[in-house]
Write an enzyme that holds these catalytic residues in place. Sequence first.
Site, mmCIF file in Angstrom:
data_model
loop_
_atom_site.group_PDB
_atom_site.id
_atom_site.type_symbol
_atom_site.label_atom_id
_atom_site.label_comp_id
_atom_site.label_asym_id
_atom_site.label_seq_id
_atom_site.Cartn_x
_atom_site.Cartn_y
_atom_site.Cartn_z
ATOM 1 N N SER A 67 0.941 -1.303 -0.085
ATOM 2 C CA SER A 67 -0.036 0.043 -0.004
ATOM 3 C C SER A 67 0.694 1.282 0.036
ATOM 4 O O SER A 67 1.694 1.312 -0.937
ATOM 5 C CB SER A 67 -0.779 -0.098 1.179
ATOM 6 O OG SER A 67 -1.930 0.897 1.277
ATOM 7 N N ARG B 244 -12.169 5.982 10.314
ATOM 8 C CA ARG B 244 -11.621 4.753 10.192
ATOM 9 C C ARG B 244 -12.394 3.858 9.767
ATOM 10 O O ARG B 244 -12.264 2.874 8.682
ATOM 11 C CB ARG B 244 -11.284 4.163 11.939
ATOM 12 C CG ARG B 244 -10.695 2.736 11.757
ATOM 13 C CD ARG B 244 -9.503 2.536 10.987
ATOM 14 N NE ARG B 244 -8.793 1.508 11.143
ATOM 15 C CZ ARG B 244 -7.598 0.903 10.357
ATOM 16 N NH1 ARG B 244 -7.057 1.728 9.575
ATOM 17 N NH2 ARG B 244 -6.929 -0.197 10.827
ATOM 18 N N HIS C 213 -7.899 -5.132 -0.243
ATOM 19 C CA HIS C 213 -6.700 -4.456 0.102
ATOM 20 C C HIS C 213 -5.919 -5.094 1.093
ATOM 21 O O HIS C 213 -4.646 -5.190 0.980
ATOM 22 C CB HIS C 213 -6.990 -3.003 0.064
ATOM 23 C CG HIS C 213 -5.628 -2.156 0.388
ATOM 24 N ND1 HIS C 213 -4.748 -2.158 -0.904
ATOM 25 C CD2 HIS C 213 -5.106 -1.439 1.285
ATOM 26 C CE1 HIS C 213 -3.859 -1.204 -0.314
ATOM 27 N NE2 HIS C 213 -3.875 -0.936 0.694
ATOM 28 N N ASP C 214 -6.516 -5.554 2.093
ATOM 29 C CA ASP C 214 -6.105 -5.937 3.480
ATOM 30 C C ASP C 214 -5.077 -7.374 2.991
ATOM 31 O O ASP C 214 -4.210 -7.871 3.919
ATOM 32 C CB ASP C 214 -6.916 -6.113 4.416
ATOM 33 C CG ASP C 214 -6.800 -5.072 5.580
ATOM 34 O OD1 ASP C 214 -6.136 -4.174 5.114
ATOM 35 O OD2 ASP C 214 -7.661 -4.943 6.225
ATOM 36 N N ASP D 275 -8.616 -6.469 -4.668
ATOM 37 C CA ASP D 275 -8.213 -5.026 -4.058
ATOM 38 C C ASP D 275 -9.214 -4.088 -4.781
ATOM 39 O O ASP D 275 -8.578 -3.830 -6.092
ATOM 40 C CB ASP D 275 -6.906 -4.927 -4.091
ATOM 41 C CG ASP D 275 -6.600 -3.684 -3.452
ATOM 42 O OD1 ASP D 275 -7.147 -2.783 -3.131
ATOM 43 O OD2 ASP D 275 -4.888 -3.515 -3.288
#
Lengths: 371, 371
Positions: free
Chosen positions: B147, B217, B344-345, B311
């Site tokens: 990232s 968040r 993405h994680d 992602d």
Amino acid sequence: MLATPQLARFTEPLPLACGTLLRDYELAYETYGTLNAARSNAILVCHALNASHHVAGEYAEAPGNTGWWDNMVGPGKPVDTDRFFVIGVNNLGSCFGSSGPASRNPATGRVWGAEFPLVTVEDWVDSHARLLDRLGIDRLHAVMGGSLGGMQALTWAIRYPQRVAHALVIAAAPNLSAQNIAFNEVARQAIMTDPAFHGGNFAAHATKPRDGLTVARMIGHITYISDDQMEAKFGRGLREGLKFSFDREFEIESYLRYQGEKFSEYYDANTYLRVTKALDYYDPARATGGDLARALAPATARFLIVSFTTDWRFSPARSREIVKALLAGKKPVTYAEIDAPHGHDAFLLDHPQYHGVVRAFLAGAAAAGHA
Amino acid sequence: MLATPQLARFTEPLPLACGTLLRDYELAYETYGTLNAARSNAILVCHALNASHHVAGEYAEAPGNTGWWDNMVGPGKPVDTDRFFVIGVNNLGSCFGSSGPASRNPATGRVWGAEFPLVTVEDWVDSHARLLDRLGIDRLHAVMGGSLGGMQALTWAIRYPQRVAHALVIAAAPNLSAQNIAFNEVARQAIMTDPAFHGGNFAAHATKPRDGLTVARMIGHITYISDDQMEAKFGRGLREGLKFSFDREFEIESYLRYQGEKFSEYYDANTYLRVTKALDYYDPARATGGDLARALAPATARFLIVSFTTDWRFSPARSREIVKALLAGKKPVTYAEIDAPHGHDAFLLDHPQYHGVVRAFLAGAAAAGHA
């Protein structure tokens, strides 16, 4: 075309899904075109999140205030008011004319605020059915809507099958995904944690949770337009070069803040909370253990389902779930997947193929004598 | 493996992209493994938004506090600390040890707060280069990150070509899209409109903009996981049936609020603002009129670019832009598009194919004597 908003008051209590009886409420509505002698040419238009009963035309006293679906509804338009009697009605819980958190509770004389009950898509459809009773319309030629409006159209077909000949379900979904709910919840948190929200009773404090509502709208707006469209329109464009500040630097920031702030001026925070909840709750197959085909079993309408290729809020795959369930039940359904770059908002735009499909569906329906 | 955080203080002023000279700052870092006699086996690991220099291992005094990339870095792991000397360094502007808005400005003795300058990816890389100077490492065997960490690795290869033999750029993008910037801006607005933010000087008011940071968040979190993964994990699951309230009803609401609230306890709001800005600003091709191949021209490293199919924050298409630009410049590049459901994680997770690719790239590099 000139439009005239009207108000219908109902005093027969409406039982809501949440268990509350709504004892006394008003529905704002508009009509366009003329109801025929057989009372068989009515089309009900259901609205989505931030729209209202003002579907088409302009107000004599406010010429710039054009209805939200004016490109779709009017004389000679896909929903032709020379032929159809079109009804736009504002949902309960809204802030645009029908009873909602921003209006006064007749029982107390005070603004409803947080006390206004949570309403569902089914509640809206039930209340609109009463408006049709009032207007003397037994059966709709069609019910139609985009997004949340499409969900209402689908619910009409299930809940009042004998009253719906055609259902146009546009840019909708059979329910919200976890990601859809997630976006709604973030928006709600932004509103509810705004100190000006006062637990929903901000009117009593003569304030409004503008900041929370701005953030909520910004989040929503991102999901209404496609990634590609946003890229094409704004890309990485800067307003005046890099400033190394938290002020509006990129064009997209400026656009979103403007949209959010504008929205926060005219929209009611309690309405936003309730409309997003109605979306989250919407799940016609809940009653049939997740079996959408079984949920749709009562429907007798002919269906037009429309989706847009770049809609990532309610993607074509979600519309196809509805189509598949209808086909499984051997229901008559036309499906159009429109190639449009605009994302979810495409349902509001004047797209020739899209408008052509709606026009052909309604014209064919009339020609085939399905009315 | 035990880890020991260290602190390096720098008093030679660092010129930042924003024009400010940072006169006196500290960098927190950790190292794992042993630097060889030739000082040629160092790998620098760059971190993303909410991580730190604590890449791997545990602290003797806090055994549960495991480094954020412990599945990747350690003895016998893909980044094998039996073979490599691995350095984790905390970025300037962070709240985890390096100088940032939550630390004290040595010039005034007060918490920096809003006064801490906006930092860029280039600033981070420049400051990390000074840390390498301090450690006596002239040339890195590899620089790597996922990232925002991947963006730093790419910047290293461009900005210090003579100091980088291999660059591993994972789940990154050559710049942020309009939609990426939009999500960041909404998060920033949520923070900045929280009354507890006090223009960034909340420390002076002995408070924290917890609500804003929670919402920020929550928004971010939605973009880190794939739609499908969220659906599989939470779907429309309810905690205790429909309540018709604004409390946590759906599992996904509960999960997101928990994640948001937890984050708001340990993360600094001013850091969040600066890290998202560093992301927005990141655009190595800005200097070459948008020509990424030309921007990459100085690089002499061998590249591994990795993306993950689901992602949607930095999609494989964005990684392929980097690959194409490298190929256009005839740079040696290996590209792996990993089929993973996590979004993405995924770059943080222990995925055999992904870890295998990283292991093979580093092992092959060492075997081929490219170190």
